[in-house]
Design a protein around this motif. Structure first.
Motif, PDB file in Angstrom:
ATOM      1  N   ASN A 124     -18.675  28.090 -23.316  1.00 14.57           N
ATOM      2  CA  ASN A 124     -17.729  27.152 -23.920  1.00 14.57           C
ATOM      3  C   ASN A 124     -16.303  27.323 -23.409  1.00 14.57           C
ATOM      4  OD1 ASN A 124     -19.879  27.900 -26.166  1.00 14.57           O
ATOM      5  ND2 ASN A 124     -19.274  25.783 -26.459  1.00 14.57           N
ATOM      6  N   LEU A 125     -15.985  28.503 -22.853  1.00 14.92           N
ATOM      7  CA  LEU A 125     -14.604  28.788 -22.491  1.00 14.92           C
ATOM      8  C   LEU A 125     -14.296  28.470 -21.036  1.00 14.92           C
ATOM      9  CD1 LEU A 125     -13.880  32.149 -24.340  1.00 14.92           C
ATOM     10  CD2 LEU A 125     -13.552  29.808 -25.142  1.00 14.92           C
ATOM     11  N   GLU A 126     -13.058  27.996 -20.823  1.00 14.57           N
ATOM     12  CA  GLU A 126     -12.560  27.705 -19.485  1.00 14.57           C
ATOM     13  C   GLU A 126     -11.081  28.110 -19.445  1.00 14.57           C
ATOM     14  OE1 GLU A 126     -11.622  23.779 -16.752  1.00 14.57           O
ATOM     15  OE2 GLU A 126     -12.957  23.586 -18.467  1.00 14.57           O
ATOM     16  N   ILE A 127     -10.765  29.075 -18.600  1.00 17.21           N
ATOM     17  CA  ILE A 127      -9.378  29.504 -18.442  1.00 17.21           C
ATOM     18  C   ILE A 127      -8.607  28.381 -17.745  1.00 17.21           C
ATOM     19  CG2 ILE A 127      -7.810  31.180 -17.386  1.00 17.21           C
ATOM     20  CD1 ILE A 127      -9.523  32.599 -19.433  1.00 17.21           C
ATOM     21  N   VAL A 128      -7.501  27.953 -18.340  1.00 16.13           N
ATOM     22  CA  VAL A 128      -6.669  26.901 -17.757  1.00 16.13           C
ATOM     23  C   VAL A 128      -5.390  27.502 -17.187  1.00 16.13           C
ATOM     24  CG1 VAL A 128      -5.394  24.765 -18.242  1.00 16.13           C
ATOM     25  CG2 VAL A 128      -7.619  25.171 -19.329  1.00 16.13           C
ATOM     26  N   ASP A 129      -4.733  28.380 -17.954  1.00 14.76           N
ATOM     27  CA  ASP A 129      -3.454  28.969 -17.556  1.00 14.76           C
ATOM     28  C   ASP A 129      -3.426  30.414 -18.045  1.00 14.76           C
ATOM     29  OD1 ASP A 129      -0.839  29.344 -16.725  1.00 14.76           O
ATOM     30  OD2 ASP A 129       0.030  28.230 -18.401  1.00 14.76           O
TER      31      ASP A 129
ATOM     32  N   SER B  62     -13.251  18.802 -26.451  1.00 17.62           N
ATOM     33  CA  SER B  62     -12.765  20.162 -26.280  1.00 17.62           C
ATOM     34  C   SER B  62     -11.482  20.321 -27.086  1.00 17.62           C
ATOM     35  CB  SER B  62     -12.503  20.467 -24.805  1.00 17.62           C
ATOM     36  OG  SER B  62     -11.432  19.683 -24.333  1.00 17.62           O
ATOM     37  N   PHE B  63     -11.035  21.568 -27.206  1.00 20.29           N
ATOM     38  CA  PHE B  63      -9.728  21.827 -27.803  1.00 20.29           C
ATOM     39  C   PHE B  63      -9.121  23.028 -27.100  1.00 20.29           C
ATOM     40  CE2 PHE B  63     -12.867  23.936 -30.510  1.00 20.29           C
ATOM     41  CZ  PHE B  63     -12.361  25.217 -30.662  1.00 20.29           C
ATOM     42  N   ASP B  64      -7.819  23.152 -27.211  1.00 19.78           N
ATOM     43  CA  ASP B  64      -7.097  24.223 -26.529  1.00 19.78           C
ATOM     44  C   ASP B  64      -6.925  25.435 -27.438  1.00 19.78           C
ATOM     45  OD1 ASP B  64      -6.843  22.666 -24.283  1.00 19.78           O
ATOM     46  OD2 ASP B  64      -4.806  22.001 -24.747  1.00 19.78           O
ATOM     47  N   ILE B  65      -7.008  26.607 -26.831  1.00 22.67           N
ATOM     48  CA  ILE B  65      -6.795  27.893 -27.491  1.00 22.67           C
ATOM     49  C   ILE B  65      -5.600  28.541 -26.794  1.00 22.67           C
ATOM     50  CG2 ILE B  65      -7.772  30.192 -27.851  1.00 22.67           C
ATOM     51  CD1 ILE B  65     -10.565  28.896 -27.679  1.00 22.67           C
ATOM     52  N   SER B  66      -4.651  29.031 -27.567  1.00 18.51           N
ATOM     53  CA  SER B  66      -3.472  29.678 -26.977  1.00 18.51           C
ATOM     54  C   SER B  66      -3.742  31.140 -26.653  1.00 18.51           C
ATOM     55  CB  SER B  66      -2.291  29.613 -27.944  1.00 18.51           C
ATOM     56  OG  SER B  66      -1.870  28.292 -28.109  1.00 18.51           O
ATOM     57  N   ILE B  67      -3.246  31.571 -25.496  1.00 18.26           N
ATOM     58  CA  ILE B  67      -3.291  32.988 -25.128  1.00 18.26           C
ATOM     59  C   ILE B  67      -2.095  33.652 -25.785  1.00 18.26           C
ATOM     60  CG2 ILE B  67      -3.162  34.650 -23.235  1.00 18.26           C
ATOM     61  CD1 ILE B  67      -4.585  32.541 -21.475  1.00 18.26           C
ATOM     62  N   LEU B  68      -2.362  34.587 -26.684  1.00 19.11           N
ATOM     63  CA  LEU B  68      -1.323  35.228 -27.480  1.00 19.11           C
ATOM     64  C   LEU B  68      -0.700  36.438 -26.801  1.00 19.11           C
ATOM     65  CD1 LEU B  68      -3.258  35.098 -30.869  1.00 19.11           C
ATOM     66  CD2 LEU B  68      -1.503  33.498 -30.055  1.00 19.11           C
ATOM     67  N   ASP B  69      -1.504  37.150 -26.014  1.00 20.81           N
ATOM     68  CA  ASP B  69      -1.006  38.342 -25.343  1.00 20.81           C
ATOM     69  C   ASP B  69      -1.843  38.570 -24.087  1.00 20.81           C
ATOM     70  OD1 ASP B  69       0.684  40.487 -24.993  1.00 20.81           O
ATOM     71  OD2 ASP B  69      -0.113  41.683 -26.644  1.00 20.81           O
ATOM     72  N   PHE B  70      -1.215  39.145 -23.070  1.00 25.22           N
ATOM     73  CA  PHE B  70      -1.889  39.243 -21.783  1.00 25.22           C
ATOM     74  C   PHE B  70      -1.183  40.274 -20.913  1.00 25.22           C
ATOM     75  CE2 PHE B  70      -1.571  37.977 -17.319  1.00 25.22           C
ATOM     76  CZ  PHE B  70      -2.901  37.892 -16.943  1.00 25.22           C
ATOM     77  N   GLU B  71      -1.966  41.115 -20.274  1.00 19.99           N
ATOM     78  CA  GLU B  71      -1.480  41.947 -19.184  1.00 19.99           C
ATOM     79  C   GLU B  71      -2.621  42.065 -18.192  1.00 19.99           C
ATOM     80  OE1 GLU B  71      -0.213  46.475 -18.317  1.00 19.99           O
ATOM     81  OE2 GLU B  71       0.912  45.484 -19.932  1.00 19.99           O
ATOM     82  N   GLU B  72      -2.360  41.669 -16.960  1.00 20.74           N
ATOM     83  CA  GLU B  72      -3.372  41.646 -15.903  1.00 20.74           C
ATOM     84  C   GLU B  72      -4.175  42.945 -15.866  1.00 20.74           C
ATOM     85  OE1 GLU B  72      -5.361  39.839 -12.753  1.00 20.74           O
ATOM     86  OE2 GLU B  72      -3.676  38.921 -13.790  1.00 20.74           O
ATOM     87  N   GLN B  73      -5.483  42.816 -15.897  1.00 21.21           N
ATOM     88  CA  GLN B  73      -6.446  43.917 -15.813  1.00 21.21           C
ATOM     89  C   GLN B  73      -6.264  44.974 -16.905  1.00 21.21           C
ATOM     90  OE1 GLN B  73      -7.614  45.280 -11.977  1.00 21.21           O
ATOM     91  NE2 GLN B  73      -7.188  43.318 -11.036  1.00 21.21           N
ATOM     92  N   SER B  74      -5.685  44.566 -18.022  1.00 20.27           N
ATOM     93  CA  SER B  74      -5.482  45.502 -19.127  1.00 20.27           C
ATOM     94  C   SER B  74      -5.914  44.901 -20.467  1.00 20.27           C
ATOM     95  CB  SER B  74      -4.013  45.926 -19.177  1.00 20.27           C
ATOM     96  OG  SER B  74      -3.825  46.899 -20.155  1.00 20.27           O
TER      97      SER B  74
END
Length: 159
Positions: free
Chosen positions: A43-48, A66-78
């Motif tokens: 069901n998931l598709e990374i957009v940004d 479909s609906f959008d889900i917000s990315i709340l926190d992110f650090e590459e490979q972590s």
């Protein structure tokens, strides 16, 4: 291994710990590259892919909805954290000898009849995730989900 579900001040946190015999880089790719992601969570598709970015949740029911889900926190490979219903999910990776540790945390504001369904769903998705890492593909194992659902009903009834 069952998730540990703990009561917190304003809800619950379910934690799944999965030691994996794969590098952080390989596990991160399965979490964030659409071709791999959709093999275990179709069901998931990374957009940004960035903090404040978005993931699309495709209904995959033939309607194109479909609906959008917000990315709340992110650090590459972590770590990667995004909205999930009224709560959120967070994937954390840390290197270990011969691989890495994947920790999936889900914040659940309030328990409901749907909670054990969601918990068993994540449990089975992690089984499918491991299969993808091993170069295998599997359809959603409904019988496996039903087995874990019964166990998570017992877990949530004790909270």
């Amino acid at each position: 291994m069952l998730a540990v579900v703990e009561k917190k001040e304003n809800g619950f946190i379910a934690t799944y710990n999965r030691p994996l015999n794969h590098s952080v880089e390989k596990v991160w790719a399965a979490l964030t590259q659409n071709g791999k992601l959709q093999k275990w969570m179709p069901n998931l598709e990374i957009v940004d892919l960035q903090k404040g970015g978005k993931i699309k949740f495709n209904m995959n029911d033939g309607t194109g909805n479909s609906f959008d889900i917000s990315i709340l926190d992110f650090e590459e490979q972590s770590y990667l954290q995004y909205e999930w219903g009224e709560g959120w999910v967070r994937f954390e990776l840390s290197p270990k000898d011969n691989g890495c540790l994947l920790v999936l945390k889900e914040y659940i504001p309030a328990l409901s009849d749907h909670t054990p369904k969601d918990l068993s769903g994540w449990h089975v998705c992690l089984i499918m995730f491991s299969a993808v890492l091993d170069g295998k593909y599997m359809d959603f194992p409904k019988g496996e989900w039903e087995k874990w659902y019964e166990k998570y009903v017992k877990v949530t009834n004790q909270l």
